[in-house]
Design an enzyme around this catalytic site. Structure first.
Site, PDB file in Angstrom:
ATOM      1  N   TYR A  33       0.823  -1.204   0.000  1.00 25.19           N
ATOM      2  CA  TYR A  33       0.000   0.000   0.000  1.00 25.19           C
ATOM      3  C   TYR A  33       0.854   1.249   0.000  1.00 25.19           C
ATOM      4  O   TYR A  33       2.053   1.196   0.273  1.00 25.19           O
ATOM      5  CB  TYR A  33      -0.953   0.001   1.211  1.00 25.19           C
ATOM      6  N   ARG A  52       8.062   3.731  -4.943  1.00 22.12           N
ATOM      7  CA  ARG A  52       8.123   2.708  -3.882  1.00 22.12           C
ATOM      8  C   ARG A  52       7.070   1.629  -4.113  1.00 22.12           C
ATOM      9  O   ARG A  52       7.309   0.441  -3.892  1.00 22.12           O
ATOM     10  CB  ARG A  52       7.952   3.342  -2.498  1.00 22.12           C
ATOM     11  N   ARG A 100      -8.143 -20.251  -0.546  1.00 23.33           N
ATOM     12  CA  ARG A 100      -7.010 -20.080   0.370  1.00 23.33           C
ATOM     13  C   ARG A 100      -5.964 -21.185   0.207  1.00 23.33           C
ATOM     14  O   ARG A 100      -6.255 -22.366   0.364  1.00 23.33           O
ATOM     15  CB  ARG A 100      -7.493 -20.056   1.823  1.00 23.33           C
ATOM     16  N   LYS A 147      -1.653 -16.081  16.440  1.00 24.44           N
ATOM     17  CA  LYS A 147      -2.028 -16.647  15.137  1.00 24.44           C
ATOM     18  C   LYS A 147      -2.644 -15.564  14.259  1.00 24.44           C
ATOM     19  O   LYS A 147      -3.859 -15.527  14.063  1.00 24.44           O
ATOM     20  CB  LYS A 147      -2.988 -17.826  15.349  1.00 24.44           C
ATOM     21  N   GLU A 179      10.016 -23.548  13.312  1.00 19.74           N
ATOM     22  CA  GLU A 179       8.849 -24.356  12.932  1.00 19.74           C
ATOM     23  C   GLU A 179       8.713 -24.333  11.426  1.00 19.74           C
ATOM     24  O   GLU A 179       9.557 -23.765  10.727  1.00 19.74           O
ATOM     25  CB  GLU A 179       7.570 -23.806  13.595  1.00 19.74           C
TER      26      GLU A 179
HETATM   27  N1  PDD Z   1      -1.488 -23.430  10.352  1.00 18.34           N
HETATM   28  N2  PDD Z   1       2.796 -23.056  13.053  1.00 18.34           N
HETATM   29  C1  PDD Z   1       2.270 -22.226  12.146  1.00 18.34           C
HETATM   30  C2  PDD Z   1       3.083 -21.071  11.657  1.00 18.34           C
HETATM   31  C3  PDD Z   1       0.955 -22.440  11.651  1.00 18.34           C
HETATM   32  O1  PDD Z   1       0.420 -21.599  10.750  1.00 18.34           O
HETATM   33  C4  PDD Z   1       0.225 -23.553  12.124  1.00 18.34           C
HETATM   34  C5  PDD Z   1      -1.174 -23.851  11.655  1.00 18.34           C
HETATM   35  C6  PDD Z   1       0.840 -24.412  13.072  1.00 18.34           C
HETATM   36  C7  PDD Z   1       0.139 -25.614  13.657  1.00 18.34           C
HETATM   37  O2  PDD Z   1      -0.878 -25.203  14.530  1.00 18.34           O
HETATM   38  P1  PDD Z   1      -2.173 -26.142  14.769  1.00 18.34           P
HETATM   39  O3  PDD Z   1      -1.648 -27.465  15.162  1.00 18.34           O
HETATM   40  O4  PDD Z   1      -2.887 -25.437  15.871  1.00 18.34           O
HETATM   41  O5  PDD Z   1      -2.946 -26.192  13.459  1.00 18.34           O
HETATM   42  C8  PDD Z   1       2.115 -24.124  13.510  1.00 18.34           C
HETATM   43  C9  PDD Z   1      -2.798 -23.650   9.766  1.00 18.34           C
HETATM   44  C10 PDD Z   1      -3.186 -25.091   9.688  1.00 18.34           C
HETATM   45  C11 PDD Z   1      -2.871 -22.938   8.396  1.00 18.34           C
HETATM   46  O6  PDD Z   1      -2.426 -21.804   8.379  1.00 18.34           O
HETATM   47  O7  PDD Z   1      -3.397 -23.496   7.412  1.00 18.34           O
END
Ligand code: PDD
Length: 286
Positions: A33, A52, A100, A147, A179
């Protein structure tokens, strides 16, 4: 007075300005944006903002839907339609809308939205008083325990991994695995212990991860929560990821290096079977 807003080539009243819920800007923060000030009907620093914007789109590989000339005309047109002399023009371009998926289609049509905000940008009472600020730890992109839909980096990492011939990416920070892009990552050591990174704001606190740890303990499989390096993972007996989407998914190679036998490990497969069985037995139905 209702503003006139620009949405994907149309001029519409703000009440009728709509973007798909499947827009990647909404679902993945996959958008860029610019905000340009307007004073006395003039665009302030427009050239810098346009440059930009083009750079941001190029960096993300978002198809540029407008030339700089068209963009400038749109800026003046939105001022004319809203009779705005002083304020701000907000412009957002997202990669577009589709079902998605962290992986996006190459041929997506970008979403482009513009609206105005009236404001007397030439007079600000706080210019006389000044403002105060508070210091906060720099936490942008590092509060992964929340999240949020700030998934652009993960999405880009996954696309990059696929370009490199892998199915997914796992993140490494300070030499340690945090992760996966959308899952938690775990290994099984040579002595049969499930090792997973301890909880902190470096990773999402996976619900599946928590259940798997409980299930492993109940099944007599030892667990340990600590950090580990990519080298330790490459030399582990097994590796797997967990998430609501894949439950327990074996990882058989890291950077082309086979894990264990190069086939899904037996503890991994057992944990998935136990997880599904336990979930179906204990979860809530209608
Ligand atoms: N993703 N780490 C990240 C960065 C995530 O986005 C997720 C889940 C997990 C696992 O979390 P859980 O076991 O609560 O689903 C770990 C979801 C599934 C997605 O974005 O589709």
């Amino acid at each position: 007075m209702s503003r006139t807003v620009y949405v994907n080539g149309d001029w519409v009243s703000e009440e009728n300005a709509k973007v798909s819920v499947f827009d990647r800007g909404f679902l993945f923060s996959d958008a860029i944006y610019e905000v340009t000030a307007v004073a006395n009907g003039r665009l302030i620093d427009f050239t810098g903002h346009a440059a930009r914007l083009a750079k941001s789109m190029a960096s993300l590989g978002i198809k540029n839907p407008v030339t700089e000339d068209t963009l400038k005309s749109l800026h003046f047109e939105i001022l004319r339609r809203n009779e705005l002399k002083d304020g701000l023009i907000y412009l957002q371009i997202s990669r577009g809308a589709e079902d998605r998926d962290f992986l996006y289609s190459a041929d997506l049509e970008p979403t482009i939205v513009m609206f105005t905000q009236a404001r007397n940008v030439l007079q600000n009472p706080r210019w006389e008083t000044g403002i105060s600020v508070a210091t906060v730890p720099e936490g942008r992109w590092s509060n992964r325990q929340i999240k949020t839909v700030q998934l652009l980096f993960s999405s880009m990492a996954k696309v990059d991994a696929q370009r490199r011939g892998a199915d997914d990416a796992i993140f490494v920070e300070d030499g340690l695995i945090t992760e996966g892009t959308s899952n938690n990552f775990h290994i099984v050591t040579k002595d049969g212990k499930v090792v997973t990174r301890a909880l902190s704001n470096a990773l999402l606190h996976g619900i599946t991860r928590a259940s798997i740890l409980d299930i492993a303990e109940s099944a007599g499989i030892a667990t340990e929560q600590r950090s580990f390096t990519p080298d330790e993972a490459k030399n582990a007996d097994e590796a797997f990821i967990t998430s609501a989407g894949v439950f327990v998914m074996p990882v058989v190679a890291i950077d082309g290096h086979p894990i264990g036998t190069g086939k899904p490990g037996s503890i991994t497969q057992k944990l998935r079977q136990l997880y599904i069985q336990h979930s179906l037995e204990t979860s809530e139905g209608p």
